[in-house]
Design a protein around this motif. Structure first.
Motif, PDB file in Angstrom:
ATOM      1  N   MET A  25       0.817  -1.220   0.000  1.00 42.75           N
ATOM      2  CA  MET A  25       0.000   0.000   0.000  1.00 42.75           C
ATOM      3  C   MET A  25       0.849   1.268   0.000  1.00 42.75           C
ATOM      4  O   MET A  25       0.307   2.370  -0.061  1.00 42.75           O
ATOM      5  N   LYS A  27       3.007   4.199  -1.546  1.00 46.88           N
ATOM      6  CA  LYS A  27       2.637   4.857  -2.807  1.00 46.88           C
ATOM      7  C   LYS A  27       3.798   5.014  -3.789  1.00 46.88           C
ATOM      8  O   LYS A  27       4.907   5.395  -3.415  1.00 46.88           O
ATOM      9  N   LYS A  31      -0.108   6.586  -5.973  1.00 48.61           N
ATOM     10  CA  LYS A  31      -1.127   5.563  -5.770  1.00 48.61           C
ATOM     11  C   LYS A  31      -0.469   4.326  -5.175  1.00 48.61           C
ATOM     12  O   LYS A  31       0.735   4.107  -5.371  1.00 48.61           O
ATOM     13  N   PRO A  32      -1.211   3.513  -4.427  1.00 47.50           N
ATOM     14  CA  PRO A  32      -0.609   2.336  -3.814  1.00 47.50           C
ATOM     15  C   PRO A  32       0.066   1.438  -4.852  1.00 47.50           C
ATOM     16  O   PRO A  32      -0.448   1.243  -5.954  1.00 47.50           O
ATOM     17  N   GLU A  35      -2.012  -1.140  -6.436  1.00 45.48           N
ATOM     18  CA  GLU A  35      -3.006  -0.673  -7.407  1.00 45.48           C
ATOM     19  C   GLU A  35      -2.449  -0.713  -8.831  1.00 45.48           C
ATOM     20  O   GLU A  35      -3.187  -0.970  -9.793  1.00 45.48           O
ATOM     21  N   ILE A  60      -5.657  -3.086   3.043  1.00 43.49           N
ATOM     22  CA  ILE A  60      -5.817  -3.449   1.629  1.00 43.49           C
ATOM     23  C   ILE A  60      -7.286  -3.734   1.325  1.00 43.49           C
ATOM     24  O   ILE A  60      -7.841  -3.267   0.328  1.00 43.49           O
ATOM     25  N   TYR A  63      -9.417  -0.647   1.157  1.00 45.18           N
ATOM     26  CA  TYR A  63      -9.147   0.184  -0.019  1.00 45.18           C
ATOM     27  C   TYR A  63      -9.801  -0.392  -1.274  1.00 45.18           C
ATOM     28  O   TYR A  63     -10.445   0.327  -2.039  1.00 45.18           O
TER      29      TYR A  63
END
Length: 217
Positions: A25, A27, A31-32, A35, A60, A63
């Motif tokens: 997570m 960044k 963004k993570p 992702e 997680i 999110y």
């Protein structure tokens, strides 16, 4: 085809950043990290994703929820505190994954296109690993490109792979690392490899995360 993102690790080397946050997570480009994997899988046509959870896994889950807002379907494999290591985590998640699936480490950043893995024709009990040129932190490498030349140049396992589910047949659930299993299966000619020459970063320390974000900026 389904994919599994490994996200259960403790991230000890990333402390204090992972004191209250799972490493995937953290960044990258605002963004993570995880992702980016979800988006890349979706772009390749893979919308059924399994994520394993242990340390701070609730972050997680909160999110991504069921993944629908990202255009995918996400289910979770909850592990015991401390996790099950890589092979153990995959074995626990097998009922969620189907006959053949892709696995990606949640703590790497790459532009590797997993579409190529979807085109492979693996035989029962086989696996395929994506290797990369050795980074400074792993100059000795992990595996060779050919099981026929065990003394040749070794390259680093990228954390990207594809498996037939029966690759794990006969293995009891529990804590189990992946490396020894891969070496055993390599000796039996059940693992193929490829070398990827492209962008790949292992987010293993705070300094590497900072350097990656500075480079991408």
């Amino acid at each position: 085809m389904k994919a599994m993102i490994l996200a259960a690790g403790r991230g000890q080397r990333m402390m204090p950043l992972t004191q209250a946050m799972p490493k995937p997570m953290l960044k990258v480009q605002n963004k993570p990290l995880i992702e980016h994997h979800v988006n890349n899988l979706k772009a390749a046509g893979i919308t059924d994703i399994v994520i394993n959870l242990a340390w701070q896994g609730d972050k997680i889950k909160a999110y991504f929820k069921d993944g629908s807002q990202f255009g995918v379907n996400i289910v979770y494999s909850q592990e015991v505190e401390g996790g099950l290591e890589t092979a153990g985590g995959i074995i626990q998640a097998l009922p969620l994954l189907g006959e053949s699936f892709i696995v990606i480490n949640g703590d790497v950043f790459t532009d590797y296109d997993v579409s190529s893995l979807m085109q492979l024709h693996l035989q029962p009990g086989e696996a395929h690993l994506v290797l990369i040129e050795n980074p400074p932190h792993n100059l000795g490498g992990d595996f060779t490109l050919s099981h026929l030349s065990p003394d040749s140049q070794k390259y680093t396992f990228s954390g990207i792979s594809r498996y037939q589910a029966d690759f794990f047949n006969g293995l009891e659930p529990g804590i189990r690392p992946l490396g020894p299993l891969l070496r055993e299966k390599l000796s039996k000619h059940l693992v193929s490899t490829e070398l990827y020459i492209g962008n790949w970063d292992d987010i293993g320390t705070p300094a590497r995360l900072t350097a990656l974000n500075e480079r991408l900026a």
